[in-house]
Design a protein around this motif. Structure first.
Motif, PDB file in Angstrom:
ATOM      1  N   ILE A  18       0.881  -1.165   0.000  1.00 22.50           N
ATOM      2  CA  ILE A  18       0.000   0.000   0.000  1.00 22.50           C
ATOM      3  C   ILE A  18       0.921   1.218   0.000  1.00 22.50           C
ATOM      4  N   TYR A  19       0.775   2.056  -1.026  1.00 22.87           N
ATOM      5  CA  TYR A  19       1.626   3.238  -1.176  1.00 22.87           C
ATOM      6  C   TYR A  19       0.853   4.464  -0.710  1.00 22.87           C
ATOM      7  N   ILE A  20       1.496   5.298   0.111  1.00 23.12           N
ATOM      8  CA  ILE A  20       0.871   6.518   0.614  1.00 23.12           C
ATOM      9  C   ILE A  20       1.871   7.655   0.453  1.00 23.12           C
ATOM     10  N   GLY A  21       1.426   8.718  -0.197  1.00 20.53           N
ATOM     11  CA  GLY A  21       2.313   9.856  -0.382  1.00 20.53           C
ATOM     12  C   GLY A  21       1.649  10.931  -1.217  1.00 20.53           C
ATOM     13  N   PRO A  22       2.333  12.069  -1.375  1.00 15.02           N
ATOM     14  CA  PRO A  22       1.787  13.132  -2.225  1.00 15.02           C
ATOM     15  C   PRO A  22       1.848  12.709  -3.687  1.00 15.02           C
ATOM     16  N   GLU A  46      -8.306   0.176   9.080  1.00 11.49           N
ATOM     17  CA  GLU A  46      -9.000  -0.619   8.062  1.00 11.49           C
ATOM     18  C   GLU A  46      -8.377  -2.011   7.945  1.00 11.49           C
ATOM     19  N   LEU A  47      -7.064  -2.084   8.060  1.00  9.19           N
ATOM     20  CA  LEU A  47      -6.398  -3.379   8.004  1.00  9.19           C
ATOM     21  C   LEU A  47      -6.794  -4.246   9.193  1.00  9.19           C
ATOM     22  N   ARG A  48      -6.958  -3.646  10.355  1.00  7.31           N
ATOM     23  CA  ARG A  48      -7.394  -4.404  11.532  1.00  7.31           C
ATOM     24  C   ARG A  48      -8.809  -4.933  11.352  1.00  7.31           C
ATOM     25  N   LYS A  49      -9.689  -4.129  10.726  1.00  2.94           N
ATOM     26  CA  LYS A  49     -11.081  -4.553  10.520  1.00  2.94           C
ATOM     27  C   LYS A  49     -11.178  -5.826   9.694  1.00  2.94           C
ATOM     28  N   CYS A  50     -10.272  -5.986   8.734  1.00  2.00           N
ATOM     29  CA  CYS A  50     -10.342  -7.181   7.884  1.00  2.00           C
ATOM     30  C   CYS A  50      -9.372  -8.271   8.344  1.00  2.00           C
ATOM     31  N   GLY A  51      -8.773  -8.104   9.507  1.00  2.00           N
ATOM     32  CA  GLY A  51      -7.924  -9.146  10.081  1.00  2.00           C
ATOM     33  C   GLY A  51      -6.529  -9.225   9.495  1.00  2.00           C
ATOM     34  N   ALA A  52      -6.051  -8.169   8.864  1.00  2.00           N
ATOM     35  CA  ALA A  52      -4.686  -8.136   8.326  1.00  2.00           C
ATOM     36  C   ALA A  52      -3.777  -7.559   9.398  1.00  2.00           C
ATOM     37  N   ILE A 104     -10.070  -2.573   2.499  1.00  2.00           N
ATOM     38  CA  ILE A 104     -10.579  -3.909   2.854  1.00  2.00           C
ATOM     39  C   ILE A 104     -10.816  -4.758   1.599  1.00  2.00           C
ATOM     40  N   PRO A 105     -11.518  -4.251   0.564  1.00  2.00           N
ATOM     41  CA  PRO A 105     -11.651  -5.078  -0.651  1.00  2.00           C
ATOM     42  C   PRO A 105     -10.311  -5.412  -1.306  1.00  2.00           C
ATOM     43  N   PHE A 106      -9.341  -4.501  -1.233  1.00  2.00           N
ATOM     44  CA  PHE A 106      -8.013  -4.761  -1.781  1.00  2.00           C
ATOM     45  C   PHE A 106      -7.366  -5.944  -1.072  1.00  2.00           C
ATOM     46  N   LEU A 156      -3.412   1.911  -4.378  1.00  2.00           N
ATOM     47  CA  LEU A 156      -3.499   0.457  -4.344  1.00  2.00           C
ATOM     48  C   LEU A 156      -3.365  -0.031  -5.778  1.00  2.00           C
ATOM     49  N   ASN A 157      -2.393  -0.887  -6.016  1.00  2.00           N
ATOM     50  CA  ASN A 157      -2.045  -1.329  -7.376  1.00  2.00           C
ATOM     51  C   ASN A 157      -1.699  -0.116  -8.221  1.00  2.00           C
ATOM     52  N   ASP A 158      -2.385   0.130  -9.322  1.00  3.55           N
ATOM     53  CA  ASP A 158      -2.023   1.236 -10.213  1.00  3.55           C
ATOM     54  C   ASP A 158      -2.996   2.400 -10.155  1.00  3.55           C
ATOM     55  N   GLN A 159      -3.774   2.525  -9.097  1.00  2.00           N
ATOM     56  CA  GLN A 159      -4.752   3.613  -9.057  1.00  2.00           C
ATOM     57  C   GLN A 159      -4.877   4.203  -7.664  1.00  2.00           C
TER      58      GLN A 159
END
Length: 156
Positions: A67-71, A136-142, A97-99, A86-89
């Motif tokens: 998961i990439y986060i940045g300006p 969000e990652l915690r919600k889906c058990g990651a 969660i769907p990712f 996420l991926n290319d978008q």
């Protein structure tokens, strides 16, 4: 009287030999397989990882989802506010969660518990956005989360 060695029939050009064509094709395929690198993701966000003194390499990178986060790299179009990729978008927090669920489905049943999520965050991203992604990652058990960093100078 006609010449002894000359034929009145038109001469035909002999057919080209194609016996070595499979060898040539195999060499070309092999060359492109060796020299081509597979691109995983086209980054749309700036990536300058924070420095860290204690770094560990991940063992099985095939089990890592990034998961990439940045300006955004194109600030004129997307602004300067940090975005999630996420991926290319670009994505919203609700897309995390769907990712992760799609990443789990793409892996074998035995590898799903070993799936690790790596957060690659620009060093200037606010921690609030990173915390939202972690929630969000915690919600889906990651629960297997790593932070990507670059090797920094050790302080003594």
């Amino acid at each position: 009287m006609a010449s002894k060695y000359r034929s009145d029939e038109a001469k035909e050009v002999p057919a080209m030999s194609t016996g070595s064509m499979p060898d040539i094709i195999f060499m070309l395929i092999f060359f492109f397989m060796v020299t081509t690198s597979m691109r995983e993701v086209s980054l749309k966000v700036k990536m300058r990882l924070p420095e860290a003194t204690e770094i560990q390499k991940l063992e099985r990178k095939s089990l890592v989802s990034y998961i990439y986060i940045g300006p955004p790299t194109n600030a004129k179009v997307y602004g300067t506010e940090s975005r999630i990729q996420l991926n290319d978008q670009f994505s919203r927090i609700t897309d995390v969660i769907p990712f992760i669920e799609n990443e789990r489905l793409a892996r074998s049943e035995a590898d799903r518990p070993l799936l690790t999520t790596s957060l690659k965050c620009h060093e200037e991203v606010r921690m609030g956005l990173i915390t939202d992604v972690k929630q969000e990652l915690r919600k889906c058990g990651a629960f297997r989360i790593t932070y990507s960093a670059r090797k920094g100078a050790t302080e003594e």
